[in-house]
Scaffold this active site. Structure first.
Site, PDB file in Angstrom:
ATOM      1  N   CYS A  82       0.679  -1.320  -0.118  1.00 11.78           N
ATOM      2  CA  CYS A  82      -0.246  -0.045  -0.004  1.00 11.78           C
ATOM      3  C   CYS A  82       0.852   1.335   0.077  1.00 11.78           C
ATOM      4  O   CYS A  82       0.309   2.187  -0.018  1.00 11.78           O
ATOM      5  CB  CYS A  82      -0.832   0.065   1.213  1.00 11.78           C
ATOM      6  SG  CYS A  82      -1.958  -1.407   1.157  1.00 11.78           S
ATOM      7  N   GLY A 118      -6.442 -10.300  -1.199  1.00 11.64           N
ATOM      8  CA  GLY A 118      -5.996 -11.706  -1.115  1.00 11.64           C
ATOM      9  C   GLY A 118      -4.732 -11.991  -1.840  1.00 11.64           C
ATOM     10  O   GLY A 118      -4.294 -11.060  -2.706  1.00 11.64           O
ATOM     11  N   CYS A 214     -11.711   1.033   4.487  1.00 10.68           N
ATOM     12  CA  CYS A 214     -11.857   1.800   3.213  1.00 10.68           C
ATOM     13  C   CYS A 214     -11.954   0.766   2.342  1.00 10.68           C
ATOM     14  O   CYS A 214     -11.874  -0.663   2.450  1.00 10.68           O
ATOM     15  CB  CYS A 214     -10.320   2.369   2.884  1.00 10.68           C
ATOM     16  SG  CYS A 214      -9.183   0.881   2.691  1.00 10.68           S
TER      17      CYS A 214
END
Length: 394
Positions: A82, A118, A214
């Site tokens: 991220c 995932g 989120c």
């Protein structure tokens, strides 16, 4: 690294739900084009490009940029979970600061699928094996998707130690919605109240509702970074510079502390922030506006403490006093943050950059933070990496 690095141009496209966006390469090309247009440059001026994404095949960066131009420059593909977008920016800044290049493009995009994150490659060891094992040992709840267990578990650790209430996380999510309502590029622009957040479907009883997480998002954002000399020579915008930046990865405390807050990167964020403050010769109280990594309302609360915006253990008071929004000590996530603006992983760090540059230019419209001079960015990826960047209005 003695060269000043300026952000000459930024751009992002409106974020969208999975299945509602253009393909990744079109989103990436559009964001790159917007950043170049904002800088007043043609793609031929770009000497290097760093392109971030998580869910795409190798050389997807070239696929996107070939839609903009095929100039033969180095294109480096970046994947740091991220924190991918800000890692691309970190590398672009390094290239300019070192003198290796004068004009560099950082681009991030993501075309995501619906639902929880995932693994793609299930036939080999996961890079999250140790994180998963520690999470299993500390919080259990194997029926809950892992990302929710990571950050819900970290929030629960704060609740257990300091008595933090679920309503405090709901306040954070409601604040995000109020900010996003002013942002035409945000995914969710409908305001929700604290009560509505608490009444949303429960993911983890007493710990998290659905609105505290989120959404999966598709989108793209980009920035053009240049040396001060190059900007002056070509008459580019010289109003915003990157004053300091640091990237950290996990230390021994991630697993040795047996604390879910460390598992999700509290120590990484704290270290990166301290490095940035030391580089710039400032303290957190000097910052005016902040874009931080609120993948869950819980992580926003933890990040207040990691970034030094309030004392450790003081985040609930910080929220309840309104020190995280307009009229308080800081404005955090004026864009609406990941919770409302959306979180297309590879684009997130560069969307944060775009928001802060526009804030420091005084061009943020209804969400403008009055007199903003210093903007702080915090972008976190588990596995792990954290990038903290300080922008300054010149």
């Amino acid at each position: 690294m003695s060269h000043d690095v300026l952000v000459a141009g930024v751009g992002m496209i409106p974020f969208a739900k999975p299945g509602k966006s253009e393909p990744y390469f079109r989103m990436g090309a559009a964001a790159a084009g917007l950043a170049l247009a904002d800088a007043g440059l043609d793609y031929a001026a770009v000497q290097q490009a760093y392109v971030g994404y998580v869910y795409a095949d190798s050389t997807a960066g070239q696929r996107a940029l070939y839609e903009v131009g095929m100039s033969g420059i180095p294109v480096v593909n970046v994947n740091n979970n991220c924190s991918t977008g800000s890692t691309a920016l970190f590398l672009a800044r390094q290239a300019v600061a070192s003198g290796a290049a004068d004009c560099v493009l950082a681009l991030g995009f993501e075309q995501m699928n619906p639902g929880a994150l995932g693994s793609v490659y299930t036939d080999r060891p996961s890079p999250f094996e140790r994180f998963d094992a520690e999470t299993d040992a500390l919080v259990g709840h194997g029926e809950i998707p892992l990302a929710l267990r990571y950050f819900g578990g970290a929030g629960k650790a704060h609740m257990d130690q300091y008595g933090t209430r679920l309503s405090t996380f709901a306040k954070i999510r409601a604040k995000a919605s109020r900010h996003a309502a002013r942002n035409p590029l945000a995914l969710f622009r409908t305001e929700v109240t604290e009560e509505e957040v608490l009444a949303a479907p429960v993911i983890w009883p007493g710990v998290m509702t659905r609105l505290m997480a989120c959404p999966p998002t598709c989108g793209a954002a980009a920035a053009v970074v240049v040396s001060e000399t190059y900007a002056r020579r070509h008459g580019l915008d010289r109003s915003v510079r990157i004053r300091a930046q640091a990237m950290t990865t996990d230390g021994p405390q991630t697993f040795e502390s047996h604390d879910m807050r460390e598992v999700v990167g509290f120590g990484m964020a704290q270290s990166a922030a301290q490095q940035v403050y030391e580089q710039a010769g400032i303290g957190p109280r000097d910052v005016d506006v902040i874009e931080l990594h609120d993948c869950f309302a819980h992580n926003e609360l933890l990040s207040y403490e990691a970034l030094g915006l309030c004392p450790v253990g003081g985040a609930e008071k910080f929220v309840c006093d309104g020190d995280n929004t307009y009229g308080g000590r800081y404005v955090t996530n004026p864009s609406g943050g990941l919770l409302s603006k959306g979180h297309p992983l590879g684009a997130t760090g560069l969307a944060q950059c775009t928001e802060l540059v526009q804030q420091l230019r005084g061009r943020a419209g209804q969400r403008q933070v009055a007199g903003a001079r210093l903007g702080l960015q915090h972008n976190l990826g588990l596995g792990g990496a954290c990038v903290v960047t300080l922008y300054e209005r010149l």
